[in-house]
Scaffold this active site. Structure first.
Site, mmCIF file in Angstrom:
data_model
loop_
_atom_site.group_PDB
_atom_site.id
_atom_site.type_symbol
_atom_site.label_atom_id
_atom_site.label_comp_id
_atom_site.label_asym_id
_atom_site.label_seq_id
_atom_site.Cartn_x
_atom_site.Cartn_y
_atom_site.Cartn_z
ATOM 1 N N ASP A 153 0.748 -1.212 0.029
ATOM 2 C CA ASP A 153 -0.003 0.075 0.031
ATOM 3 C C ASP A 153 0.838 1.333 0.177
ATOM 4 O O ASP A 153 2.079 1.127 0.224
ATOM 5 C CB ASP A 153 -1.007 0.177 1.186
ATOM 6 C CG ASP A 153 -2.044 0.835 0.841
ATOM 7 O OD1 ASP A 153 -2.096 1.814 0.038
ATOM 8 O OD2 ASP A 153 -3.220 0.592 1.696
HETATM 9 C C1 NOJ Z 1 -4.299 3.870 0.088
HETATM 10 C C2 NOJ Z 1 -5.259 2.966 0.029
HETATM 11 O O1 NOJ Z 1 -5.355 2.375 1.360
HETATM 12 C C3 NOJ Z 1 -5.352 1.694 -0.728
HETATM 13 O O2 NOJ Z 1 -6.717 1.193 -0.837
HETATM 14 C C4 NOJ Z 1 -5.366 2.812 -2.350
HETATM 15 O O3 NOJ Z 1 -5.645 1.654 -3.210
HETATM 16 C C5 NOJ Z 1 -3.888 3.163 -2.411
HETATM 17 N N1 NOJ Z 1 -3.868 4.382 -1.310
HETATM 18 C C6 NOJ Z 1 -3.641 3.891 -3.758
HETATM 19 O O4 NOJ Z 1 -4.657 4.951 -4.125
#
Ligand code: NOJ
Length: 731
Positions: free
Chosen positions: A280
């Site tokens: 993430d």
């Molecule tokens: C953080 C989020 O937790 C995740 O779900 C998301 O896909 C990513 N950012 C990218 O935007």
């Protein structure tokens, strides 16, 4: 001039990968594992040097762009051209994006989609999302979000499919198939040109964040991990999901982006996952904040070593892996494994052959009438009718409606969280939907101010109150300490009550909300989630009876915040449910039961479940359960027949009941249908701490009915010598 083998489409993907890998420097390898966001001219040199393998969230409002710059296809082509024509090896970029519930044709939030209990519609919605996204040059959707959530304070409960691993697992598989278009349960050799690769996230257990607070720490036992939190991911992987995102949090002190057991032993080795894992956002760098990495170099070693293949937005891999390998501190074999996984997906997406997208494709592929029709069905089917004393469905002739409430005429608010590509002006508000339906002669009064609304309600036949949460109150980083309605809304319903006209509460929301008081005051309550682009139309389809509501709760609705966590598939405890005795597991200031159980939802007709029968064939390890469902009302409708099981005696205490089958059953008034569920080893076994299936002899209970409280049941036994025998046939 002969073309290099990796560019030759006549060779197999593995021949092409090996040829390419053999030509790459350590820096270029690390570059493939480096993802950065919204690449612009300031990054083009890095792209030329092969230092970036993927771009995410290009041109999104998150990245501060104006609408003009959001003409994504052109912009993606421009960046891609640099990678393909100006970098040494010409490896195309993979463009990722949060396509969470629809793309431009915005679907209901995933929790709402789950309420339709329809894998078919989830697959159809994601097929539309994939086509629309691909038309803009997006190759990769960071979805489905498969976190089982038992705590509605957690804002991200909106993004998932609810509390139940079985339902969420079926929807996970459907979501993956919709995005990827694969008909085989495996990562496709070649994705269809109009689909995207899916990303199962957030691996794993993120929904258990303590206190329902985002990014927070968790404690999850191996039992619960394997039987609850991992189950949805396993379903996605088994249906061929191409990528997985590792989560931000830690379990018992091990951050998920450095969790070797889960990422490598379970996901890659035990389940045979052949795609790649992306972290993430910034999560590899955050291993330092967690307190398990001394510095970025150490973080790269831990993250990649544990099994995270691509580093989202911390540049830690790019800056450290080449030197770590060079100095013999990190295995080049593991680096190569990660690069192979990323290249495999790029080849499967056909990016080496077709790196660009037709810049005008969005004009022909977005917002197609057939896409809107699918979304309208899904939206109407996602609505859950929680109360109806007969006021619904509304009759539409000569009806004077007083419409009020903060969400009566809102667009953006109906989209729900994570809507990057929907456009506000394309949503129909509830006010517009009602006005449109009532025709030129408008019988609608709409009042923003509570006092006016209440005063003038008297002159109306019915009052519709659009209450609940705004879109920005759920989703990432939007956790609440209470599930009570936002300030002032209960007061609105209560004062409206005093006017003595029927009240219909339409509740929009990204989480279960405390509706205890609203239930007392309103004559009908319809839970509409955040419905997406269809918005108010989906609500009016149900309010006016064009669609008989069939949505069922994919998550328990508690009576109060204090009951959380409250979920139907809990364990028994040694002091189970109160039956008038003292000293059992209960509260002294509240009923123990939820306001609405998992699986609950009303219809404009009524259904009766009966004549349960259980049979077994001594030759087959299986119980066949049948039941009769009758539409006992006076109009056609759809019920969701649900089948639950309990393993009464096992080596480990098992949940009091677990969903193991469901079916949407549509019946004409008076019609009767026999439904059938088969329970075999897969349905009645559980997983041990290592994820191995355990099937133990002993007694089991099975129930069939319209929600998780059903008591229409039978008992069976698996004998010590392995025979499946019915003990009590039920009715
Ligand atoms: C953080 C989020 O937790 C995740 O779900 C998301 O896909 C990513 N950012 C990218 O935007």
């Amino acid at each position: 001039m002969t073309i290099p083998a990796y560019k030759n489409p006549a060779l197999t993907v593995s021949e092409r990968i090996e040829d390419l890998l053999g030509r790459m420097t350590l820096e270029e390898k690390a570059g493939q594992l480096n993802q950065w966001f919204n690449l612009g001219p300031e990054h083009y040199d890095m792209v030329r040097k092969g230092e970036i393998g993927s771009d995410l969230l290009a041109g999104s409002p998150t990245a501060g762009n104006t609408p003009q710059e959001r003409i994504l296809a052109r912009r993606n082509n421009e960046v891609q051209k640099i990678a393909v024509t100006e970098s040494r090896l010409g490896i195309p970029l993979i463009f990722g994006r949060d396509v969470i519930h629809g793309y431009r044709t915005v679907a209901p939030i995933p929790l709402g989609m789950a309420a339709a209990w329809s894998p078919e519609l989830v697959q159809a919605a994601n097929t539309i999302a994939a086509k629309e996204a691909r038309a803009d040059g997006i190759h990769w959707a960071f979805s489905p979000m498969l976190d089982i959530a038992r705590d509605p304070r957690w804002g991200r409960v909106a993004e998932g499919f609810g509390e139940d691993p079985y339902l969420a697992g079926k929807l996970a598989a459907a979501a993956v198939r919709g995005f990827q278009g694969n008909d085989q349960d495996a990562i496709p050799e070649r994705f269809p040109a109009d689909r995207v690769v899916a990303c199962a996230k957030h691996f794993v257990g993120y929904g258990a964040a303590e206190g329902g607070r985002d990014y927070n720490t968790t404690e999850i036992t191996r039992q619960t991990l394997h039987n609850v939190y991992l189950a949805t991911f396993k379903a996605a992987i088994q249906s061929g999901c191409g990528t997985v995102m590792s989560a931000f949090h830690d379990i018992g002190g091990i951050p998920l982006s450095a969790h070797r057991y889960l990422l490598t032993e379970v996901l890659k080795e035990q389940w045979g996952f052949g795609g790649f894992v992306v972290s993430d956002w910034g999560a590899i760098g955050e291993l330092i904040n967690h307190g398990i990495a001394a510095d970025a170099r150490h973080a790269a070693e831990l993250g990649c070593g544990a099994g995270v293949d691509m580093d989202m937005c911390s540049m830690v891999y790019l800056n450290n892996l080449p030197d770590l390998v060079q100095s013999g501190k990190f295995s080049e074999e593991r680096l190569d494994d990660a690069v192979r996984r990323v290249l495999r997906i790029k080849f499967a997406l056909g990016l080496f052959e077709s790196p660009y997208v037709d810049p005008d494709a969005s004009q022909t592929d977005h917002l197609l009438p057939e896409s809107l029709a699918v979304m309208r069905r899904l939206t109407a089917d996602s609505m859950v009718l929680l109360k109806n004393n007969g006021v619904l469905p509304l009759r539409s002739d000569h009806l004077t409606i007083c419409l009020s409430g903060p969400l009566a005429d809102r667009r953006k608010e109906l989209f729900g969280c994570w809507t990057i590509d929907g456009r506000d002006e394309e949503v129909t508000t509830l006010k517009e939907a009602i006005t449109g339906r009532l025709g030129a002669e408008t019988w609608l009064h709409h009042y923003e101010l509570v006092d006016d609304a209440v005063k003038l309600a008297r002159a109306s036949d019915v009052m519709i109150l659009a209450i609940g949460e705004s879109a920005g109150r759920s989703g990432e980083d939007n956790c609440t300490t209470t599930i009570d309605l936002p300030a002032g809304q209960e007061a609105l319903v209560e004062s409206a009550r005093r006017m003595e006209i029927p009240i219909v509460a339409v509740v929009f929301g990204g989480r279960p909300l405390n509706l205890t008081r609203v239930m007392d005051w309103a004559d009908a309550v319809l839970f509409a989630w955040h419905p997406g682009i269809i918005g108010g139309l989906g609500v009016t389809d149900v309010l006016f009876g064009d669609v008989n509501p069939s949505g069922r709760l994919p998550i328990t609705f508690p009576r109060s915040t204090g009951q959380i966590p409250l979920y139907y598939n809990h364990r028994s405890t040694g002091r189970p449910l109160p039956r008038g005795s003292r000293r059992h597991s209960r509260y002294v200031d509240s009923l123990d039961s939820p306001l609405f159980p998992f699986g609950f939802g009303l219809s404009y007709t009524t259904f009766k479940y009966g004549n349960l029968g259980a049979t077994a064939d001594p030759q087959i390890p299986e119980i066949v359960v049948t039941a009769q469902v009758t539409n006992t009302g006076d109009r056609a409708g759809t019920t969701v027949a649900q089948c639950y099981v309990r393993d009464v005696v096992a080596s480990v205490a098992r949940p009091v009941r677990e969903l193991k089958g469901f079916e949407r059953v549509s019946l004409e008034a008076g019609q009767i249908k026999t439904i059938l569920f088969r329970l075999g080893p897969k349905e009645v076994s559980y997983l041990d701490d290592n994820g191995h299936e355990i099937l133990e002899p002993g007694r089991f209970q099975v129930w069939v009915g319209g929600d998780s409280n059903t008591d229409l049941g039978a008992d069976f036994e698996i004998t010590p010598d392995g025979r499946w025998v019915v003990i009590d046939k039920g009715e």
